[in-house]
Design a protein around this motif. Sequence first.
Motif, PDB file in Angstrom:
ATOM      1  N   TYR A 128       0.825  -1.210   0.000  1.00 55.33           N
ATOM      2  CA  TYR A 128       0.000   0.000   0.000  1.00 55.33           C
ATOM      3  C   TYR A 128       0.861   1.262   0.000  1.00 55.33           C
ATOM      4  O   TYR A 128       0.612   2.198  -0.780  1.00 55.33           O
ATOM      5  CB  TYR A 128      -0.916  -0.017   1.210  1.00 55.33           C
ATOM      6  CG  TYR A 128      -1.568   1.315   1.501  1.00 55.33           C
ATOM      7  CD1 TYR A 128      -2.567   1.823   0.663  1.00 55.33           C
ATOM      8  CD2 TYR A 128      -1.180   2.076   2.614  1.00 55.33           C
ATOM      9  CE1 TYR A 128      -3.150   3.048   0.916  1.00 55.33           C
ATOM     10  CE2 TYR A 128      -1.768   3.303   2.865  1.00 55.33           C
ATOM     11  CZ  TYR A 128      -2.747   3.782   2.020  1.00 55.33           C
ATOM     12  OH  TYR A 128      -3.329   4.998   2.274  1.00 55.33           O
ATOM     13  N   TYR A 188      -6.973   0.451  -6.749  1.00 54.55           N
ATOM     14  CA  TYR A 188      -6.374  -0.293  -5.621  1.00 54.55           C
ATOM     15  C   TYR A 188      -6.328   0.575  -4.368  1.00 54.55           C
ATOM     16  O   TYR A 188      -6.726   0.131  -3.280  1.00 54.55           O
ATOM     17  CB  TYR A 188      -4.969  -0.764  -5.999  1.00 54.55           C
ATOM     18  CG  TYR A 188      -4.174  -1.294  -4.816  1.00 54.55           C
ATOM     19  CD1 TYR A 188      -4.343  -2.599  -4.370  1.00 54.55           C
ATOM     20  CD2 TYR A 188      -3.268  -0.480  -4.144  1.00 54.55           C
ATOM     21  CE1 TYR A 188      -3.618  -3.091  -3.284  1.00 54.55           C
ATOM     22  CE2 TYR A 188      -2.552  -0.944  -3.067  1.00 54.55           C
ATOM     23  CZ  TYR A 188      -2.727  -2.252  -2.633  1.00 54.55           C
ATOM     24  OH  TYR A 188      -2.016  -2.725  -1.553  1.00 54.55           O
ATOM     25  N   PHE A 237      -8.121   3.180  -3.687  1.00 52.69           N
ATOM     26  CA  PHE A 237      -9.483   3.474  -3.264  1.00 52.69           C
ATOM     27  C   PHE A 237     -10.044   2.335  -2.410  1.00 52.69           C
ATOM     28  O   PHE A 237     -10.615   2.573  -1.326  1.00 52.69           O
ATOM     29  CB  PHE A 237     -10.370   3.706  -4.492  1.00 52.69           C
ATOM     30  CG  PHE A 237     -11.832   3.866  -4.164  1.00 52.69           C
ATOM     31  CD1 PHE A 237     -12.321   5.066  -3.674  1.00 52.69           C
ATOM     32  CD2 PHE A 237     -12.724   2.810  -4.338  1.00 52.69           C
ATOM     33  CE1 PHE A 237     -13.667   5.221  -3.365  1.00 52.69           C
ATOM     34  CE2 PHE A 237     -14.071   2.955  -4.028  1.00 52.69           C
ATOM     35  CZ  PHE A 237     -14.539   4.164  -3.542  1.00 52.69           C
ATOM     36  N   TYR A 238      -9.905   1.112  -2.879  1.00 52.15           N
ATOM     37  CA  TYR A 238     -10.435  -0.030  -2.139  1.00 52.15           C
ATOM     38  C   TYR A 238      -9.680  -0.255  -0.824  1.00 52.15           C
ATOM     39  O   TYR A 238     -10.277  -0.673   0.168  1.00 52.15           O
ATOM     40  CB  TYR A 238     -10.372  -1.297  -2.996  1.00 52.15           C
ATOM     41  CG  TYR A 238     -11.559  -1.451  -3.908  1.00 52.15           C
ATOM     42  CD1 TYR A 238     -12.787  -1.882  -3.419  1.00 52.15           C
ATOM     43  CD2 TYR A 238     -11.465  -1.146  -5.266  1.00 52.15           C
ATOM     44  CE1 TYR A 238     -13.890  -2.009  -4.255  1.00 52.15           C
ATOM     45  CE2 TYR A 238     -12.561  -1.264  -6.109  1.00 52.15           C
ATOM     46  CZ  TYR A 238     -13.773  -1.697  -5.591  1.00 52.15           C
ATOM     47  OH  TYR A 238     -14.859  -1.816  -6.414  1.00 52.15           O
ATOM     48  N   TYR A 239      -8.386   0.057  -0.825  1.00 45.82           N
ATOM     49  CA  TYR A 239      -7.595  -0.144   0.398  1.00 45.82           C
ATOM     50  C   TYR A 239      -7.953   0.902   1.451  1.00 45.82           C
ATOM     51  O   TYR A 239      -8.169   0.566   2.618  1.00 45.82           O
ATOM     52  CB  TYR A 239      -6.102  -0.072   0.072  1.00 45.82           C
ATOM     53  CG  TYR A 239      -5.211  -0.459   1.237  1.00 45.82           C
ATOM     54  CD1 TYR A 239      -4.655  -1.730   1.310  1.00 45.82           C
ATOM     55  CD2 TYR A 239      -4.905   0.449   2.257  1.00 45.82           C
ATOM     56  CE1 TYR A 239      -3.825  -2.088   2.372  1.00 45.82           C
ATOM     57  CE2 TYR A 239      -4.099   0.105   3.315  1.00 45.82           C
ATOM     58  CZ  TYR A 239      -3.558  -1.172   3.371  1.00 45.82           C
ATOM     59  OH  TYR A 239      -2.749  -1.530   4.417  1.00 45.82           O
ATOM     60  N   LYS A 240      -8.027   2.161   1.051  1.00 48.03           N
ATOM     61  CA  LYS A 240      -8.197   3.249   2.015  1.00 48.03           C
ATOM     62  C   LYS A 240      -9.657   3.551   2.301  1.00 48.03           C
ATOM     63  O   LYS A 240     -10.053   3.712   3.469  1.00 48.03           O
ATOM     64  CB  LYS A 240      -7.503   4.517   1.481  1.00 48.03           C
ATOM     65  CG  LYS A 240      -7.413   5.639   2.505  1.00 48.03           C
ATOM     66  CD  LYS A 240      -6.507   5.241   3.678  1.00 48.03           C
ATOM     67  CE  LYS A 240      -6.357   6.390   4.669  1.00 48.03           C
ATOM     68  NZ  LYS A 240      -5.517   6.003   5.817  1.00 48.03           N
ATOM     69  N   VAL A 241     -10.488   3.641   1.259  1.00 50.91           N
ATOM     70  CA  VAL A 241     -11.885   4.043   1.440  1.00 50.91           C
ATOM     71  C   VAL A 241     -12.756   2.849   1.813  1.00 50.91           C
ATOM     72  O   VAL A 241     -13.542   2.909   2.762  1.00 50.91           O
ATOM     73  CB  VAL A 241     -12.426   4.728   0.166  1.00 50.91           C
ATOM     74  CG1 VAL A 241     -13.900   5.112   0.352  1.00 50.91           C
ATOM     75  CG2 VAL A 241     -11.591   5.958  -0.169  1.00 50.91           C
ATOM     76  N   LYS A 242     -12.626   1.765   1.067  1.00 49.75           N
ATOM     77  CA  LYS A 242     -13.424   0.571   1.323  1.00 49.75           C
ATOM     78  C   LYS A 242     -12.840  -0.301   2.428  1.00 49.75           C
ATOM     79  O   LYS A 242     -13.468  -1.269   2.867  1.00 49.75           O
ATOM     80  CB  LYS A 242     -13.543  -0.256   0.043  1.00 49.75           C
ATOM     81  CG  LYS A 242     -14.285   0.445  -1.089  1.00 49.75           C
ATOM     82  CD  LYS A 242     -15.748   0.656  -0.729  1.00 49.75           C
ATOM     83  CE  LYS A 242     -16.517   1.214  -1.909  1.00 49.75           C
ATOM     84  NZ  LYS A 242     -17.958   1.405  -1.601  1.00 49.75           N
ATOM     85  N   ASP A 243     -11.617   0.032   2.863  1.00 49.24           N
ATOM     86  CA  ASP A 243     -10.955  -0.681   3.960  1.00 49.24           C
ATOM     87  C   ASP A 243     -10.806  -2.180   3.657  1.00 49.24           C
ATOM     88  O   ASP A 243     -10.977  -3.022   4.529  1.00 49.24           O
ATOM     89  CB  ASP A 243     -11.734  -0.487   5.265  1.00 49.24           C
ATOM     90  CG  ASP A 243     -10.859  -0.746   6.487  1.00 49.24           C
ATOM     91  OD1 ASP A 243      -9.637  -0.519   6.400  1.00 49.24           O
ATOM     92  OD2 ASP A 243     -11.394  -1.193   7.510  1.00 49.24           O
ATOM     93  N   MET A 244     -10.479  -2.485   2.403  1.00 46.24           N
ATOM     94  CA  MET A 244     -10.295  -3.882   2.017  1.00 46.24           C
ATOM     95  C   MET A 244      -8.845  -4.312   2.248  1.00 46.24           C
ATOM     96  O   MET A 244      -7.916  -3.559   1.984  1.00 46.24           O
ATOM     97  CB  MET A 244     -10.684  -4.091   0.549  1.00 46.24           C
ATOM     98  CG  MET A 244     -12.179  -3.950   0.286  1.00 46.24           C
ATOM     99  SD  MET A 244     -12.614  -4.357  -1.421  1.00 46.24           S
ATOM    100  CE  MET A 244     -12.167  -6.097  -1.493  1.00 46.24           C
ATOM    101  N   ARG A 245      -8.684  -5.514   2.745  1.00 48.45           N
ATOM    102  CA  ARG A 245      -7.355  -6.069   3.026  1.00 48.45           C
ATOM    103  C   ARG A 245      -7.326  -7.524   2.566  1.00 48.45           C
ATOM    104  O   ARG A 245      -8.302  -8.060   2.086  1.00 48.45           O
ATOM    105  CB  ARG A 245      -7.046  -5.999   4.528  1.00 48.45           C
ATOM    106  CG  ARG A 245      -7.139  -4.636   5.162  1.00 48.45           C
ATOM    107  CD  ARG A 245      -5.991  -3.744   4.719  1.00 48.45           C
ATOM    108  NE  ARG A 245      -5.985  -2.500   5.467  1.00 48.45           N
ATOM    109  CZ  ARG A 245      -6.663  -1.420   5.131  1.00 48.45           C
ATOM    110  NH1 ARG A 245      -7.423  -1.442   4.051  1.00 48.45           N
ATOM    111  NH2 ARG A 245      -6.599  -0.311   5.856  1.00 48.45           N
ATOM    112  N   MET A 278      -6.612  -8.477  -2.255  1.00 44.51           N
ATOM    113  CA  MET A 278      -5.960  -7.195  -2.518  1.00 44.51           C
ATOM    114  C   MET A 278      -4.523  -7.399  -2.983  1.00 44.51           C
ATOM    115  O   MET A 278      -4.018  -6.664  -3.835  1.00 44.51           O
ATOM    116  CB  MET A 278      -5.995  -6.327  -1.254  1.00 44.51           C
ATOM    117  CG  MET A 278      -7.365  -5.760  -0.944  1.00 44.51           C
ATOM    118  SD  MET A 278      -7.965  -4.637  -2.240  1.00 44.51           S
ATOM    119  CE  MET A 278      -6.901  -3.222  -1.972  1.00 44.51           C
TER     120      MET A 278
END
Length: 273
Positions: free
Chosen positions: A184, A232, A234-242, A246
């Motif tokens: 990230y 990538y 966006f999904y990591y920071k906003v959607k909090d996907m891990r 990912m």
Amino acid sequence: METINLLYVMIILFYCLSVLGYFIDFMQNSQKVNRAAFWLLSIVWVLQLVFLIIRYIQFDRLPIMTLFEGMFFYAWIIVTISLVVNRLYRTDFLVFVINIIGFSVMAISMLTPAGDVSERLAELFIFELLVIHVVVLMLSYGVFTLGFAFSILYVLQHQMLKQKKWNNRMVRTGNLLTLLKGSYVCSLIGFPLMLTGLILGLVYAWVSMEAVPFTDMKVISSFFVLLVYGVYLFYYKVKDMRGYQMALFHIGAFLILLINYLLSSTFSQFHFW
């Protein structure tokens, strides 16, 4: 000319021995071999720097103008990053993965023309703006390469945990949280670098040709790469996907980056080597 050719052969040889040493350490867990591989890699860095300086003196310009020089400079950035990472994090396997990519780039560069640039290309590179454009993009590629290595190690670690293979390699690979965060952070650094490089390129195109090549294949594919990394982030920071998905997404993003770097120039009328 014979001297610089000999220097290039030495770089390839020492780089090959270094990667081989890291591979042996990966398989046998030998700290003695690991130290030897590190010092060989340090020698490679010095020889690469000497090579770049000689090219600079020989052609009286920054040696980043041709496809060969671009790939060589990219490999030097990878070696630089791996040496810094080795000192800061002591993550041996990460260095191993990074330099597999770096050596591959060096090997491919052997197949590209190593001569000076054409007169037309030399004229285009008069402006410092374009030089900065190339350097910034190369730095972004180096950072993205490091992020790719983090993701590869995450996938390997995940598979070992899933199969319940507990061994020393897991400890030396690093924990999953650190690896995912490393991917990230590299994307977070590489994204603005690449965006800046692309903007500088468009500005230069407007200044030099009074036209912005938005329909050029290289420009389109480069912004597509930026979009993929943006998704990538966006999904990591906003959607909090891990997690595993990912990491796979990040690996896919880097593969798209490589395709863009190696192939899209072939179909570009604006970018040529």
